[in-house]
Design an enzyme around this catalytic site. Sequence first.
Site, PDB file in Angstrom:
ATOM      1  CG  LEU A   1      37.767  21.169  24.445  1.00  0.00           C
ATOM      2  CD1 LEU A   1      37.036  20.173  25.338  1.00  0.00           C
ATOM      3  CD2 LEU A   1      37.679  20.699  22.995  1.00  0.00           C
TER       4      LEU A   1
ATOM      5  CG  HIS B   1      34.982  13.696  28.389  1.00  0.00           C
ATOM      6  ND1 HIS B   1      33.860  14.273  27.858  1.00  0.00           N
ATOM      7  CD2 HIS B   1      34.803  13.707  29.728  1.00  0.00           C
ATOM      8  CE1 HIS B   1      33.042  14.624  28.846  1.00  0.00           C
ATOM      9  NE2 HIS B   1      33.588  14.288  29.998  1.00  0.00           N
TER      10      HIS B   1
ATOM     11  CE  LYS C   1      33.431  11.137  32.692  1.00  0.00           C
ATOM     12  NZ  LYS C   1      33.830  12.120  33.681  1.00  0.00           N
TER      13      LYS C   1
ATOM     14  CD  GLU D   1      26.365  17.732  33.955  1.00  0.00           C
ATOM     15  OE1 GLU D   1      27.553  17.512  33.701  1.00  0.00           O
ATOM     16  OE2 GLU D   1      25.640  18.449  33.231  1.00  0.00           O
TER      17      GLU D   1
ATOM     18  CG  ASP E   1      25.832  18.611  26.052  1.00  0.00           C
ATOM     19  OD1 ASP E   1      26.895  18.817  25.443  1.00  0.00           O
ATOM     20  OD2 ASP E   1      25.719  18.760  27.285  1.00  0.00           O
TER      21      ASP E   1
ATOM     22  CG  HIS F   1      29.285  11.850  27.123  1.00  0.00           C
ATOM     23  ND1 HIS F   1      30.348  11.879  26.256  1.00  0.00           N
ATOM     24  CD2 HIS F   1      29.155  13.124  27.588  1.00  0.00           C
ATOM     25  CE1 HIS F   1      30.832  13.127  26.199  1.00  0.00           C
ATOM     26  NE2 HIS F   1      30.122  13.887  26.988  1.00  0.00           N
TER      27      HIS F   1
ATOM     28  CE  LYS G   1      24.690  20.794  30.934  1.00  0.00           C
ATOM     29  NZ  LYS G   1      25.936  20.239  31.396  1.00  0.00           N
TER      30      LYS G   1
HETATM   31  C1  BG6 Z   1      30.194  17.273  28.135  1.00  0.00           C
HETATM   32  C2  BG6 Z   1      28.906  18.043  27.993  1.00  0.00           C
HETATM   33  O1  BG6 Z   1      30.453  16.520  26.998  1.00  0.00           O
HETATM   34  O2  BG6 Z   1      30.086  16.403  29.233  1.00  0.00           O
HETATM   35  C3  BG6 Z   1      28.585  18.796  29.263  1.00  0.00           C
HETATM   36  O3  BG6 Z   1      29.023  18.948  26.919  1.00  0.00           O
HETATM   37  C4  BG6 Z   1      28.591  17.858  30.436  1.00  0.00           C
HETATM   38  O4  BG6 Z   1      27.352  19.465  29.156  1.00  0.00           O
HETATM   39  C5  BG6 Z   1      29.875  17.062  30.461  1.00  0.00           C
HETATM   40  O5  BG6 Z   1      28.481  18.631  31.615  1.00  0.00           O
HETATM   41  C6  BG6 Z   1      29.871  16.002  31.539  1.00  0.00           C
HETATM   42  O6  BG6 Z   1      31.151  15.473  31.621  1.00  0.00           O
HETATM   43  P1  BG6 Z   1      31.755  15.028  33.003  1.00  0.00           P
HETATM   44  O7  BG6 Z   1      33.084  14.456  32.679  1.00  0.00           O
HETATM   45  O8  BG6 Z   1      31.820  16.260  33.861  1.00  0.00           O
HETATM   46  O9  BG6 Z   1      30.788  14.042  33.533  1.00  0.00           O
END
Ligand code: BG6
Length: 475
Positions: A15, A178, A182, A216, A235, A240, A323
């Site tokens: 991290l 996080h 954004k 992703e 995850d 998110h 993923k």
């Molecule tokens: C993280 C996950 O919280 O968010 C990851 O653990 C993921 O697996 C990532 O890839 C995605 O974040 P971002 O900001 O790259 O979209």
Amino acid sequence: MNPFTLIIFGITSNLSQIKIIPALYDMEEKGLLSGISVLGVARKKQTKKEFYEYINKVAYLPNVHHKHQIKKEVYERLCRKMSYIDGDLDDPNFYLRLKNTLAKESNIKSRVFYLAVYPGLYEMVFKHLKKNKLTQQKNGWARLIIEKPLGFDLKTAKILNRLLGKYFTADQVFRLDHYLGKETLQNILTFRFGNGIFEPLMNSEYVDHIQITATEDFGIGKRGAYYDSVGALIDVGQNHELQMLALTTMDAPVEFSSQSLSRQKVKILKSLVPSKVVFGQYDGYTKEESVNPNSTKDTFYALKTYIDNERWKDVPIYIRAGKMLKQYVTEIVVVFKNPINRLFKHLDCGEEPNILIYRIQPNEGVVLKIVAKKPGQETELEPSYMQFCYKINPEGHFFPDPYERLLLDAIKGDQTFFNDAEEVEAEWAFVDPLVSTRGKPHIYKPGSWGPKEADELIEKDGRAWLEPSMDFCRI
Ligand code: BG6
């Protein structure tokens, strides 16, 4: 800004390498670290020189969110603000050394503790910090930043919340997701509640359904040990994507404050009724580094849910993430109902629904898909986009990185874009029953959109996943 120390436990963690150190670099580049000293903590013994070499290496690591050029002078300025202390987090002597180190800068009374370490260590760290009076807020302030996993299920999330309550007051704790940092996610609030014309359409009278996608086109990299302990739904789904859903569908907060926002988000999260979930795993996942060769963890999920309230009655919400999929894209798509009386429904595209897209990444923006007349003699229709896009300079970093923004918010003591205890528990309360249905995942081909069962989930309702378009907000 009053001087303070940012203490990062786990400065050598993944991290720290991927998110925190790059964010500190950006902050230094913008001159936002003045008055701030950063103290990195990890177990490894290393000299000052070795520590700076480590920071240097991290600053230059390839990073999908930090593609801009790294300037030597910025890196050197950052290093001058950073220092390092090694120690075992279960060793009481380490905290004494930490206390003495912090006391050397007698003018600095405020501190932020960022815990980038395994959650199993939290209690021990809290206990020792308190014992050494490092969480006291006598002449300055003391804050704590932690992030997912905030518990591993509802039960452990509650235990963690109780633990936090025992050692900290609510205004000291910053639970970081996080995604809330954004730019485009924050813009949803402005788009919805800063304009007058869209909000009246956000309900079951006008909206047919909502799709949320966070896919992703790459795998788990070197995070096998962590990822295989959680899977995709935990995850990114538990946090998110539920935050994306809540911001898109919640009622207007009475004011722009942390409490008001959380209250509305919690109402949505508590009203979610899960319907069905499909789990997938990409072919080859079990051969990834640090993954159990017999793992049945999900690297993909798709689910359908409803919000049990008047505004969103019977409007399905389809969510997917994973993923090794076809495209790297994060977006929220609001698909509007098709009115019966459309004039051109006999023409091609005449029955295309209007679609509102909050594109979180890439090609960030807010876009309304409409039908327009093709220029020319005939009356022919074509889909087109009315778009709000950011003027991104690919060489620079136009948006603050989410970590940069949220670190600054924590420093200011602003919890607006952080989760509170109730939100986290409501997220788990929704996700737990879904996780418990996780059986053997459906295997899908890397580069596809996931298992066919995910398509069937939505097709059964006479709908389809929308292919995310890259045709708008191109740099
Ligand atoms: C993280 C996950 O919280 O968010 C990851 O653990 C993921 O697996 C990532 O890839 C995605 O974040 P971002 O900001 O790259 O979209």
